[in-house]
Design a protein around this motif. Structure first.
Motif, PDB file in Angstrom:
ATOM      1  N   ILE A  65       0.841  -1.189   0.000  1.00  0.00           N
ATOM      2  CA  ILE A  65       0.000   0.000   0.000  1.00  0.00           C
ATOM      3  C   ILE A  65       0.883   1.248   0.000  1.00  0.00           C
ATOM      4  N   CYS A 139      -4.793   3.209  -5.482  1.00  0.00           N
ATOM      5  CA  CYS A 139      -5.128   2.973  -4.090  1.00  0.00           C
ATOM      6  C   CYS A 139      -5.466   4.290  -3.405  1.00  0.00           C
ATOM      7  N   VAL A 141      -6.356   5.026   0.595  1.00  0.00           N
ATOM      8  CA  VAL A 141      -6.599   4.438   1.915  1.00  0.00           C
ATOM      9  C   VAL A 141      -7.732   5.143   2.660  1.00  0.00           C
ATOM     10  N   ILE A 181      -7.550  -0.852   5.263  1.00  0.00           N
ATOM     11  CA  ILE A 181      -6.582  -1.802   4.702  1.00  0.00           C
ATOM     12  C   ILE A 181      -6.714  -3.171   5.371  1.00  0.00           C
TER      13      ILE A 181
END
Length: 262
Positions: A65, A139, A141, A181
């Motif tokens: 990530i 991505c 988060v 996550i």
């Protein structure tokens, strides 16, 4: 900071690797990665201690990530996981990763770093990593499903280094990102989280980016309240000779290994 966590995967392979996570473009300092700019290194002793205590993490799928434009953090992981998925928020970072993975002309030359880590077998390591990284995905988060619209199997391990404190500028946002996550992990899967304590900013060239200043107590409590059990935590104070460096104001670095509760 070094890779913070790479040694967790291959404890017998020493790694000393510079970091440039969550940035918009490759920093000029990485043009000479073996110069070891002080702000980019984490204490190797702390890493080796974590690795020896965990015995190494292995599995089928690892998701990284906030990869940034970098590959260094995956050099050891590609020996212990069958598949790696790299992710980042910015289009530029993902493009840089794709260029290196596909050997596109103009890609950043990571060979000095790989040679430093792997010595004689550096070319084999590069090719293994290219085979193991199967996707480079968007991505965020701050979303409940950080990788949407992608649908992936649950990962054995999620790795994130110097990402959350840059992406989450409030404590509640940080806690929420951990919960988000966590959804990427299989039951009893592991999160390897690395970062800096007390960081309020970092520099990329002349551009200044804000960070959420983290404390050890807060990080531990946030992990526990987000559904993780902490297995190992190692810290390393900032070296005295780096205090005059104005690229960042962190006071220490940390790496934590936590298991998803289920």
């Amino acid at each position: 900071v070094s890779v913070l966590a790479a040694l967790l995967f291959i404890s017998e392979a020493p790694c000393h690797i510079p970091n440039a996570a969550a940035i918009l473009t490759l920093p000029a300092g990485l043009a000479e990665p073996l110069g070891r700019p002080s702000e980019l290194w984490f204490g190797a002793d702390g890493l080796e201690c974590v690795c020896s205590k965990t015995g190494g993490l292995k599995g089928k799928l690892l998701i990284d990530i906030g990869s940034g434009p970098s590959i260094y953090q995956l050099l050891s992981a590609c020996e212990s996981f069958e598949e790696i998925i790299a992710t980042d928020y910015t289009d530029k970072n993902r493009l840089e990763l794709e260029k290196w993975l596909k050997k596109i002309p103009g890609a950043f030359d990571w060979s000095p770093v790989v040679k430093y880590v792997c010595e004689d077998k550096w070319a084999d390591k590069e090719e293994r990593l290219r085979r193991t990284v199967t996707q480079v995905l968007k991505c965020d988060v701050n979303k409940e499903q950080p990788l949407e619209p992608a649908v992936l199997p649950l990962a054995d391990c999620v790795l994130s280094s110097l990402c959350l404190e840059a992406a989450c500028l409030t404590q509640e946002a940080f806690r929420a990102a951990l919960r988000h996550i966590r959804t990427l992990l299989r039951p009893r899967g592991h999160l390897v989280l690395g970062g800096g304590f007390d960081t309020t900013f970092y520099m990329v060239g002349a551009k200044k980016f804000p960070c959420l200043p983290l404390k050890e107590k807060f990080v531990c409590e946030a992990l526990q309240k987000s559904g993780f059990t902490i297995e190992k935590l190692e810290t390393a104070p900032r070296a005295a000779e780096t205090m005059s460096d104005e690229q960042s104001d962190y006071t220490a670095m940390f790496v934590v290994v936590a298991q998803r509760n289920d």
